[in-house]
Enzyme design. Structure first.
Site, PDB file in Angstrom:
ATOM      1  N   SER A  35     -40.145  16.231   6.801  1.00 27.43           N
ATOM      2  CA  SER A  35     -41.163  16.014   5.767  1.00 27.43           C
ATOM      3  C   SER A  35     -42.460  16.689   6.186  1.00 27.43           C
ATOM      4  CB  SER A  35     -41.387  14.514   5.561  1.00 27.43           C
ATOM      5  OG  SER A  35     -41.728  13.903   6.795  1.00 27.43           O
ATOM      6  N   LEU A  82     -32.279   9.883   9.850  1.00 30.38           N
ATOM      7  CA  LEU A  82     -31.680  11.150   9.426  1.00 30.38           C
ATOM      8  C   LEU A  82     -30.676  10.834   8.321  1.00 30.38           C
ATOM      9  CD1 LEU A  82     -31.031  12.693  12.967  1.00 30.38           C
ATOM     10  CD2 LEU A  82     -33.034  13.004  11.480  1.00 30.38           C
ATOM     11  N   ASN A  98     -30.946   8.261  16.450  1.00 29.07           N
ATOM     12  CA  ASN A  98     -32.120   8.174  15.578  1.00 29.07           C
ATOM     13  C   ASN A  98     -32.066   6.933  14.696  1.00 29.07           C
ATOM     14  OD1 ASN A  98     -34.311   9.189  13.774  1.00 29.07           O
ATOM     15  ND2 ASN A  98     -33.871  11.051  14.911  1.00 29.07           N
ATOM     16  N   SER A 123     -27.684   1.843   1.692  1.00 30.69           N
ATOM     17  CA  SER A 123     -27.095   2.814   0.770  1.00 30.69           C
ATOM     18  C   SER A 123     -25.807   2.259   0.191  1.00 30.69           C
ATOM     19  CB  SER A 123     -26.794   4.090   1.561  1.00 30.69           C
ATOM     20  OG  SER A 123     -25.937   4.938   0.827  1.00 30.69           O
ATOM     21  N   TYR A 149     -23.191   9.080   9.280  1.00 26.80           N
ATOM     22  CA  TYR A 149     -24.409   8.645   8.582  1.00 26.80           C
ATOM     23  C   TYR A 149     -24.164   7.287   7.915  1.00 26.80           C
ATOM     24  CZ  TYR A 149     -27.592   7.964   4.679  1.00 26.80           C
ATOM     25  OH  TYR A 149     -28.463   7.395   3.782  1.00 26.80           O
ATOM     26  N   LYS A 153     -25.575   3.004   8.553  1.00 24.21           N
ATOM     27  CA  LYS A 153     -26.138   2.020   7.617  1.00 24.21           C
ATOM     28  C   LYS A 153     -25.416   0.675   7.766  1.00 24.21           C
ATOM     29  CE  LYS A 153     -29.228   4.716   5.722  1.00 24.21           C
ATOM     30  NZ  LYS A 153     -30.644   4.542   6.100  1.00 24.21           N
ATOM     31  N   ASN A 179     -27.924   6.712  -6.319  1.00 32.73           N
ATOM     32  CA  ASN A 179     -28.295   8.120  -6.073  1.00 32.73           C
ATOM     33  C   ASN A 179     -29.731   8.403  -6.530  1.00 32.73           C
ATOM     34  OD1 ASN A 179     -25.356   8.080  -5.831  1.00 32.73           O
ATOM     35  ND2 ASN A 179     -25.494  10.299  -5.776  1.00 32.73           N
ATOM     36  N   ARG A 231     -21.657   9.144 -10.931  1.00 32.89           N
ATOM     37  CA  ARG A 231     -22.567   8.498  -9.988  1.00 32.89           C
ATOM     38  C   ARG A 231     -23.648   7.761 -10.758  1.00 32.89           C
ATOM     39  NH1 ARG A 231     -19.039   9.698  -7.317  1.00 32.89           N
ATOM     40  NH2 ARG A 231     -18.941  10.828  -5.330  1.00 32.89           N
ATOM     41  N   GLY A 294     -14.199  13.787   0.953  1.00 42.76           N
ATOM     42  CA  GLY A 294     -14.969  12.551   1.117  1.00 42.76           C
ATOM     43  C   GLY A 294     -15.579  12.020  -0.170  1.00 42.76           C
TER      44      GLY A 294
HETATM   45  P1  NAD Z   1     -36.293  11.807   4.009  1.00 47.98           P
HETATM   46  O1  NAD Z   1     -35.640  12.611   5.061  1.00 47.98           O
HETATM   47  O2  NAD Z   1     -37.103  12.513   2.980  1.00 47.98           O
HETATM   48  O3  NAD Z   1     -37.218  10.675   4.672  1.00 47.98           O
HETATM   49  C1  NAD Z   1     -36.971  10.152   5.949  1.00 47.98           C
HETATM   50  C2  NAD Z   1     -38.272  10.274   6.738  1.00 47.98           C
HETATM   51  O4  NAD Z   1     -38.097   9.714   8.041  1.00 47.98           O
HETATM   52  C3  NAD Z   1     -38.712  11.726   6.917  1.00 47.98           C
HETATM   53  O5  NAD Z   1     -40.070  11.841   6.537  1.00 47.98           O
HETATM   54  C4  NAD Z   1     -38.531  11.976   8.417  1.00 47.98           C
HETATM   55  O6  NAD Z   1     -39.488  12.900   8.903  1.00 47.98           O
HETATM   56  C5  NAD Z   1     -38.700  10.581   8.980  1.00 47.98           C
HETATM   57  N1  NAD Z   1     -38.019  10.343  10.264  1.00 47.98           N
HETATM   58  C6  NAD Z   1     -36.741  10.614  10.582  1.00 47.98           C
HETATM   59  N2  NAD Z   1     -36.475  10.208  11.838  1.00 47.98           N
HETATM   60  C7  NAD Z   1     -37.610   9.646  12.314  1.00 47.98           C
HETATM   61  C8  NAD Z   1     -37.969   9.016  13.529  1.00 47.98           C
HETATM   62  N3  NAD Z   1     -37.090   8.911  14.527  1.00 47.98           N
HETATM   63  N4  NAD Z   1     -39.221   8.537  13.680  1.00 47.98           N
HETATM   64  C9  NAD Z   1     -40.128   8.653  12.667  1.00 47.98           C
HETATM   65  N5  NAD Z   1     -39.847   9.223  11.493  1.00 47.98           N
HETATM   66  C10 NAD Z   1     -38.603   9.707  11.315  1.00 47.98           C
HETATM   67  O7  NAD Z   1     -35.158  10.924   3.306  1.00 47.98           O
HETATM   68  P2  NAD Z   1     -35.229   9.964   2.040  1.00 47.98           P
HETATM   69  O8  NAD Z   1     -34.312  10.515   1.025  1.00 47.98           O
HETATM   70  O9  NAD Z   1     -36.607   9.672   1.680  1.00 47.98           O
HETATM   71  O10 NAD Z   1     -34.526   8.676   2.630  1.00 47.98           O
HETATM   72  C11 NAD Z   1     -35.265   7.592   3.159  1.00 47.98           C
HETATM   73  C12 NAD Z   1     -34.298   6.527   3.640  1.00 47.98           C
HETATM   74  O11 NAD Z   1     -33.459   6.133   2.555  1.00 47.98           O
HETATM   75  C13 NAD Z   1     -33.363   7.001   4.746  1.00 47.98           C
HETATM   76  O12 NAD Z   1     -33.159   5.935   5.646  1.00 47.98           O
HETATM   77  C14 NAD Z   1     -32.085   7.310   4.002  1.00 47.98           C
HETATM   78  O13 NAD Z   1     -30.966   7.193   4.823  1.00 47.98           O
HETATM   79  C15 NAD Z   1     -32.103   6.244   2.942  1.00 47.98           C
HETATM   80  N6  NAD Z   1     -31.290   6.590   1.771  1.00 47.98           N
HETATM   81  C16 NAD Z   1     -31.531   7.769   1.109  1.00 47.98           C
HETATM   82  C17 NAD Z   1     -30.749   8.106   0.022  1.00 47.98           C
HETATM   83  C18 NAD Z   1     -30.979   9.404  -0.721  1.00 47.98           C
HETATM   84  O14 NAD Z   1     -30.137   9.795  -1.497  1.00 47.98           O
HETATM   85  N7  NAD Z   1     -32.089  10.093  -0.550  1.00 47.98           N
HETATM   86  C19 NAD Z   1     -29.720   7.258  -0.405  1.00 47.98           C
HETATM   87  C20 NAD Z   1     -29.512   6.057   0.277  1.00 47.98           C
HETATM   88  C21 NAD Z   1     -30.312   5.732   1.378  1.00 47.98           C
HETATM   89  C1  UD1 Z   2     -24.074  11.705  -1.014  1.00 45.77           C
HETATM   90  C2  UD1 Z   2     -23.428  11.097   0.192  1.00 45.77           C
HETATM   91  C3  UD1 Z   2     -23.891   9.660   0.332  1.00 45.77           C
HETATM   92  C4  UD1 Z   2     -25.418   9.601   0.389  1.00 45.77           C
HETATM   93  C5  UD1 Z   2     -25.951  10.278  -0.870  1.00 45.77           C
HETATM   94  C6  UD1 Z   2     -27.445  10.325  -0.912  1.00 45.77           C
HETATM   95  C7  UD1 Z   2     -21.313  12.292   0.500  1.00 45.77           C
HETATM   96  C8  UD1 Z   2     -19.829  12.196   0.429  1.00 45.77           C
HETATM   97  N1  UD1 Z   2     -21.983  11.200   0.106  1.00 45.77           N
HETATM   98  O1  UD1 Z   2     -23.674  10.978  -2.159  1.00 45.77           O
HETATM   99  O2  UD1 Z   2     -23.365   9.084   1.510  1.00 45.77           O
HETATM  100  O3  UD1 Z   2     -25.865   8.265   0.447  1.00 45.77           O
HETATM  101  O4  UD1 Z   2     -25.463  11.626  -0.928  1.00 45.77           O
HETATM  102  O5  UD1 Z   2     -27.967  11.233  -0.010  1.00 45.77           O
HETATM  103  O6  UD1 Z   2     -21.867  13.303   0.910  1.00 45.77           O
HETATM  104  N2  UD1 Z   2     -21.858  17.837  -6.469  1.00 45.77           N
HETATM  105  C9  UD1 Z   2     -21.444  19.047  -6.989  1.00 45.77           C
HETATM  106  N3  UD1 Z   2     -22.003  20.183  -6.502  1.00 45.77           N
HETATM  107  C10 UD1 Z   2     -22.964  20.184  -5.524  1.00 45.77           C
HETATM  108  C11 UD1 Z   2     -23.397  18.935  -4.997  1.00 45.77           C
HETATM  109  C12 UD1 Z   2     -22.810  17.793  -5.489  1.00 45.77           C
HETATM  110  O7  UD1 Z   2     -20.585  19.097  -7.878  1.00 45.77           O
HETATM  111  O8  UD1 Z   2     -23.430  21.263  -5.117  1.00 45.77           O
HETATM  112  C13 UD1 Z   2     -21.275  16.592  -7.009  1.00 45.77           C
HETATM  113  C14 UD1 Z   2     -20.574  15.747  -5.961  1.00 45.77           C
HETATM  114  O9  UD1 Z   2     -19.227  16.063  -5.907  1.00 45.77           O
HETATM  115  C15 UD1 Z   2     -20.819  14.332  -6.488  1.00 45.77           C
HETATM  116  C16 UD1 Z   2     -22.132  14.433  -7.265  1.00 45.77           C
HETATM  117  O10 UD1 Z   2     -22.350  15.820  -7.495  1.00 45.77           O
HETATM  118  O11 UD1 Z   2     -19.813  14.018  -7.409  1.00 45.77           O
HETATM  119  C17 UD1 Z   2     -23.303  13.857  -6.491  1.00 45.77           C
HETATM  120  O12 UD1 Z   2     -23.318  14.453  -5.190  1.00 45.77           O
HETATM  121  P1  UD1 Z   2     -24.487  14.164  -4.148  1.00 45.77           P
HETATM  122  O13 UD1 Z   2     -25.796  14.397  -4.791  1.00 45.77           O
HETATM  123  O14 UD1 Z   2     -24.182  14.936  -2.912  1.00 45.77           O
HETATM  124  O15 UD1 Z   2     -24.397  12.599  -3.874  1.00 45.77           O
HETATM  125  P2  UD1 Z   2     -23.136  11.716  -3.414  1.00 45.77           P
HETATM  126  O16 UD1 Z   2     -22.008  12.540  -2.988  1.00 45.77           O
HETATM  127  O17 UD1 Z   2     -22.899  10.695  -4.452  1.00 45.77           O
END
Ligand code: NAD
Ligand code: UD1
Length: 337
Positions: A35, A82, A98, A123, A149, A153, A179, A231, A294
């Site tokens: 970030s 991460l 991490n 998640s 990953y 969780k 999502n 999704r 997956g």
């Molecule tokens: P992101 O990578 O944008 O945000 C994570 C932040 O944590 C970043 O700013 C990164 O610099 C910081 N970070 C990572 N490791 C660190 C450490 N050791 N110490 C301090 N800072 C650290 O991701 P996001 O999409 O905003 O996700 C935030 C949280 O939500 C994560 O835990 C992620 O696993 C969870 N989550 C995200 C999604 C998604 O689709 N984006 C879905 C389900 C859960």
């Molecule tokens: C993925 C992760 C999930 C994580 C989430 C949010 C996997 C298997 N799952 O979810 O663990 O919490 O991201 O970060 O990686 N798709 C395409 N083309 C692309 C990208 C995606 O067709 O280039 C499709 C995928 O097949 C899926 C949908 O779009 O059906 C959403 O994909 P994505 O955004 O990667 O999220 P998830 O797979 O649901």
């Protein structure tokens, strides 16, 4: 004051903005590994408030002790970690260190400082496969996620549950996101992935601004209405509002609470493509590619528990999500750089 770990990231920055708008004081701890400090500068500009950013790592116990000792922190929202699913298969130890190691260090520091109120970013991945069930409810048992990953969780949820069991003074909210997509309606903050995006909406966005040539749709032969995966997409501002509701709900309680944060409906990959095309006013070139290893055919949240207990529901549509994503991408074609 609320400590937000990972608050400079995608979901964190939108949540910090929403917290500030609700009158909370916010301190952000982020090592900026995925970030930019610019996100917090923009949040401060948008709100006219001042969230302070400390650049540092949640695995640094001395730093955590200092932060918790010097500031009147009453709760922590823990986003730091991460999150790249594919990378976690290549580098599992980095993810366990991490995410799991970092969470343990944070929990220990909180315990020592007597700050026992935590909201954690979990998640939908923790449900695993659930024998083909498509609607996930909080009462379902934890599954086996397909990636390291996802396993982090499950492990962190388990560690937090055991911590609260051993010391009933803890209050923990486990928020299971579906999502997250979209951006703040200003278009000034949004998701800024490094390198080629793995997730659907960031990938489409980069096709729309010409950074990538065409989308590969991973499979059109699933058992779904149009053959592509379903999704539950949730607008990041709705997700941010869910955090504030959860934080406020647990303020006067103890124990462990789990809430799905999703809309309750599934959208297909092609639904998302069409909504994005409508938002940006151009065609998104795509080809049908083989299934991605997956991927599950379809899943979405049962969001009733959050509605009942938090008074929270999603308010923004798929069209809103794509319009706001496009505004962010068009205003910031190279993200924060
Ligand atoms: P992101 O990578 O944008 O945000 C994570 C932040 O944590 C970043 O700013 C990164 O610099 C910081 N970070 C990572 N490791 C660190 C450490 N050791 N110490 C301090 N800072 C650290 O991701 P996001 O999409 O905003 O996700 C935030 C949280 O939500 C994560 O835990 C992620 O696993 C969870 N989550 C995200 C999604 C998604 O689709 N984006 C879905 C389900 C859960
Ligand atoms: C993925 C992760 C999930 C994580 C989430 C949010 C996997 C298997 N799952 O979810 O663990 O919490 O991201 O970060 O990686 N798709 C395409 N083309 C692309 C990208 C995606 O067709 O280039 C499709 C995928 O097949 C899926 C949908 O779009 O059906 C959403 O994909 P994505 O955004 O990667 O999220 P998830 O797979 O649901």
């Amino acid at each position: 004051m609320i400590l937000v770990t990972g608050g400079a990231g995608y979901i964190g920055s939108h949540t910090v903005l929403t917290l500030l708008q609700h009158g909370h004081d916010v301190l952000v701890l982020d090592n900026l590994c995925n970030s930019s400090a610019e996100a917090i500068h923009r949040v401060n500009r948008l709100t006219g408030k001042n969230a302070r950013l400390i650049e540092g790592d949640i695995r640094n116990r001395a730093l955590l002790d200092q932060i918790l000792g010097e500031h009147p922190i009453r709760a922590v929202i823990h986003f730091a970690g991460l999150k790249a699913v594919g990378e976690s298969v290549q580098k599992p130890l980095a993810y366990y260190d991490n995410n799991v190691g970092g969470s343990i260090t944070l929990i220990e520091a909180m315990q020592a400082a007597g700050v026992k109120n935590l909201v954690f970013s979990s998640s939908a991945t923790v449900y695993g496969e659930q024998g083909g069930a498509r609607e996930y409810t909080e009462t379902m048992p934890l599954g086996v996620p397909s990636s390291p990953y996802g396993k982090t969780k499950v492990m962190i949820e388990t560690i937090l549950g055991d911590t609260a069991h051993a010391d009933p003074a803890w209050t923990i909210a486990l928020l299971r996101y579906f999502n997250p997509v979209g951006a703040h309606e200003s278009g000034d903050i949004g998701e800024d992935p490094q390198g080629i995006p793995n997730n659907l909406v960031p990938y489409i966005s980069q096709v729309a601004v010409g950074r990538l040539e065409r989308l590969a749709v991973y499979g059109d032969d699933y058992d779904t209405p149009d053959g592509t995966c379903l999704r539950d997409y949730i607008h990041v501002m709705d997700l941010a509002a869910g955090h504030v509701k959860a934080l406020e709900h647990i303020a006067d309680k103890t124990g462990v609470y789990t809430w799905n944060l999703g809309s309750g409906t599934g959208s297909s990959v092609l639904d998302v493509v069409r909504a994005y095309e409508k938002a940006c006013g151009k065609a998104i070139p795509y080809t049908i590619a083989p299934r991605r290893a997956g991927d599950l055919p379809a899943f979405w949240a049962n969001p009733e528990k959050a509605a009942r207990e938090l008074g929270w529901r999603t308010e923004r549509s798929l069209d809103d999500m794509m319009a706001d994503t496009w505004r962010w991408q068009a205003k910031n074609p190279q993200g924060y750089r």
